[in-house]
Design an enzyme around this catalytic site. Structure first.
Site: not given
Ligand SMILES: NC(=O)c1ccc[n+]([C@@H]2O[C@H](COP(=O)([O-])OP(=O)(O)OC[C@H]3O[C@@H](n4cnc5c(N)ncnc54)[C@H](OP(=O)(O)O)[C@@H]3O)[C@@H](O)[C@H]2O)c1
Length: 509
Positions: A64, A201, A205, A239, A258, A263, A361
């Site tokens: 965005r 993921h 590994k 964790e 989760d 996993h 956790k």
């Molecule tokens: N973080 C991890 O280690 C991890 C591990 C396993 C799985 N996941 C999964 O991976 C996915 C992403 O995780 P994350 O931690 O990176 O999430 P996050 O930090 O909350 O990032 C979400 C992203 O989506 C964008 N977004 C949300 N609503 C939007 C909209 N309406 N239009 C355009 N962009 C939008 C946000 O952009 P803006 O900057 O514009 O808000 C941001 O770039 C999730 O499904 C999560 O469950 C994450």
């Protein structure tokens, strides 16, 4: 005259040679998010650095904020410098940066998706990406349907002749069987199943892939890999961190959904499946699906499962808050931060062997391991006192942080008397191999670009995993609050009782 009969499921190419992805591009939705910055962008650079991406590879970020292509390149550059596994090289970076583009917009903005179409068409002309594009949905799960719909509306999901289009989805794949089916339908209405890559993921590994190597490349283990010799199997993902800052995702989801649904059940499938006829994706997936179909939860859940929530305590010399004091969590949240369950695998090989899965956790240590615990020797020709400190033999796959395998067995204590005590023999990736293991996301992104689906769970595996877990979560809903456990410990007392009831105990990794 002899005739060689080819196994149609066996691919005879020399798989030791690195395979370079053909011309293609990757679009990341949610490119400003945590996952993209810490894992995806660094993995892409590492692949480029290893020479595994095509020369014209393109990376399109969609988000965005109002960024120009150069702003986006700077974000990728900073993420790569901070988190990449391999050394930073200007020449590699310069080549990658030439293919970075940014498209601004929200997911419900038709104009933004039309711009994305134009950008992709331009890249095909300028960078030679040849119409081959992957769409990585690194976004909140609630946004999956709208993005998939946009990809369908714009025609981006449809490849032309000799082209491919793929979609990558991050977990969670739904929050129960019904929502997983709904999500699979939304995705499969637009992308055929062979173009859908669900990321777990853990499957990327090295240690997890080593489960199959250790089991099926050796003669030593498979003869005893069954209920005649195995007493039980414990799978732990612990964790030490808490959930500060993750309330939006975690509250209402909890540890079982989760971690166990994806996993831990995938690890269970790899440890218990039969030998596949080859390592071709179809063959491996068929064996995983078969063993998951035979996996069932063991009742009564009040005795065979445990559910906990961490309270404040001390960890690593620091005072840490309980879940209910973490920012963003409801003050009466009943979300579990610890979950343990008992499963049975109803096959001839595994009849009678309990499988204990736990995750949590704020536990004592960050560790993921699979422990295959063997039965005691049927007879011990020693004085009873000589074997007082002899436990059960165990083979432990150490998935993280210290990747390797440990074998535990009894050995004579040096001295004039016959006394037997447990000792360990360790294999460690770090010591036995000079090359460092690629990050899981490196392996998975490359496999996806190559169209190699073995390490990605299919829709039916995902649905079956929810079928296994749903009855337990349903029973927990009517059983009140999760049991409190202090941060820095190994979970609630009910988890200890779950095993002690059968004369067993959890390992303290
Ligand atoms: N973080 C991890 O280690 C991890 C591990 C396993 C799985 N996941 C999964 O991976 C996915 C992403 O995780 P994350 O931690 O990176 O999430 P996050 O930090 O909350 O990032 C979400 C992203 O989506 C964008 N977004 C949300 N609503 C939007 C909209 N309406 N239009 C355009 N962009 C939008 C946000 O952009 P803006 O900057 O514009 O808000 C941001 O770039 C999730 O499904 C999560 O469950 C994450």
């Amino acid at each position: 005259m002899t005739r060689t009969i080819q196994n149609p499921l066996r691919d005879e190419r020399d798989k030791r040679l690195p395979t370079i992805a053909g011309p293609c591009g990757l679009v990341i939705f949610g490119v400003t998010g945590d996952l993209s910055r810490k894992k995806l962008m660094p993995a892409i650079y590492d692949l480029a650095n290893r020479g595994l991406l095509p020369p014209g590879f393109s990376l399109v970020g969609f988000a965005r904020r109002d960024w120009a292509d150069q702003d986006f390149s700077k974000v990728v550059h900073d993420a790569v410098k901070q988190y990449a596994r391999t050394p930073f090289r200007e020449s590699v970076w310069d080549r990658l940066a030439e293919g970075c583009r940014f498209v601004q917009g929200a997911f419900d903005d038709d104009g933004a998706f039309d711009n994305l179409c134009t950008t992709i068409n331009d890249l095909d002309q300028i960078r030679g990406t040849a119409g081959n594009h992957a769409f990585y949905l690194s976004i909140p799960p609630a946004a999956f349907p709208v993005v998939i719909k946009q990809l369908a509306r714009t025609g981006l999901a449809k490849p032309g002749a000799d082209q491919w289009r793929r979609v990558v989805i991050e977990k969670p794949f739904g929050h129960d069987l019904a929502s997983a089916k709904q999500l699979n339908k939304i995705v499969n209405d637009v992308f055929p199943e062979e173009s859908v890559f669900r990321i777990d993921h853990y499957l990327g590994k090295e240690t997890v892939q080593n489960i199959l190597a250790l089991r099926f490349a050796n003669q030593l283990f498979e003869p005893i890999w069954n209920g005649n010799y195995v007493d039980h199997i414990q799978i732990t993902m612990a964790e030490d961190i808490g959930l500060g800052g993750r309330a939006g995702y975690y509250d209402g989801i909890g540890a079982a959904r989760d971690v166990i649904q994806n996993h831990l059940l995938q690890l269970l499938a790899l440890v218990t499946m039969e030998e596949p006829v080859s390592f071709e994706p179809r063959a491996v997936r068929a064996e995983k699906a078969k063993v998951l179909a035979a996996t069932t939860p063991v009742e009564p859940f009040a005795e065979t499962t445990a559910r906990g929530q961490y309270t404040g305590g001390w960890q690593g010399g620091q005072k840490v808050p309980g879940l209910l004091q973490e920012e963003g969590f409801a003050k009466d949240s009943i979300t579990e931060t610890f979950a343990a369950i008992t499963l049975a695998v109803e096959t001839r090989r595994w009849a009678g062997v309990p499988f204990y899965l736990r995750t949590g956790k704020r536990l004592g240590r960050r560790v993921t391991e699979i422990a295959v615990v063997f039965k005691r020797a049927p007879h011990l020709p020693f004085d009873a006192t000589a074997t007082e400190e002899l436990g059960q033999n165990a083979l432990v796959f150490r998935v993280q942080p210290d990747e390797g395998v440990t074998m535990r067995f009894g050995s004579k204590v040096p001295g004039s008397t016959m006394e037997v005590r447990d000792v360990s023999m360790d294999f460690s990736y770090g010591h036995s191999f000079t090359e460092s293991s690629p990050e899981a996301y490196e392996r998975l992104i490359l496999d996806m670009l190559l169209g190699e689906p073995s390490l990605f769970p299919m829709n039916d595996e995902v649905e079956r995993s929810w079928e296994i877990l749903d009855p337990i979560i349903k029973a927990w809903r009517s059983s009140g609050r999760p049991e409190p456990y202090q941060a820095g410990t190994w979970g609630p007392d009910s988890a200890t009782r779950m095993l002690s009831r059968t004369g067993r105990h959890w390992r303290r990794p």
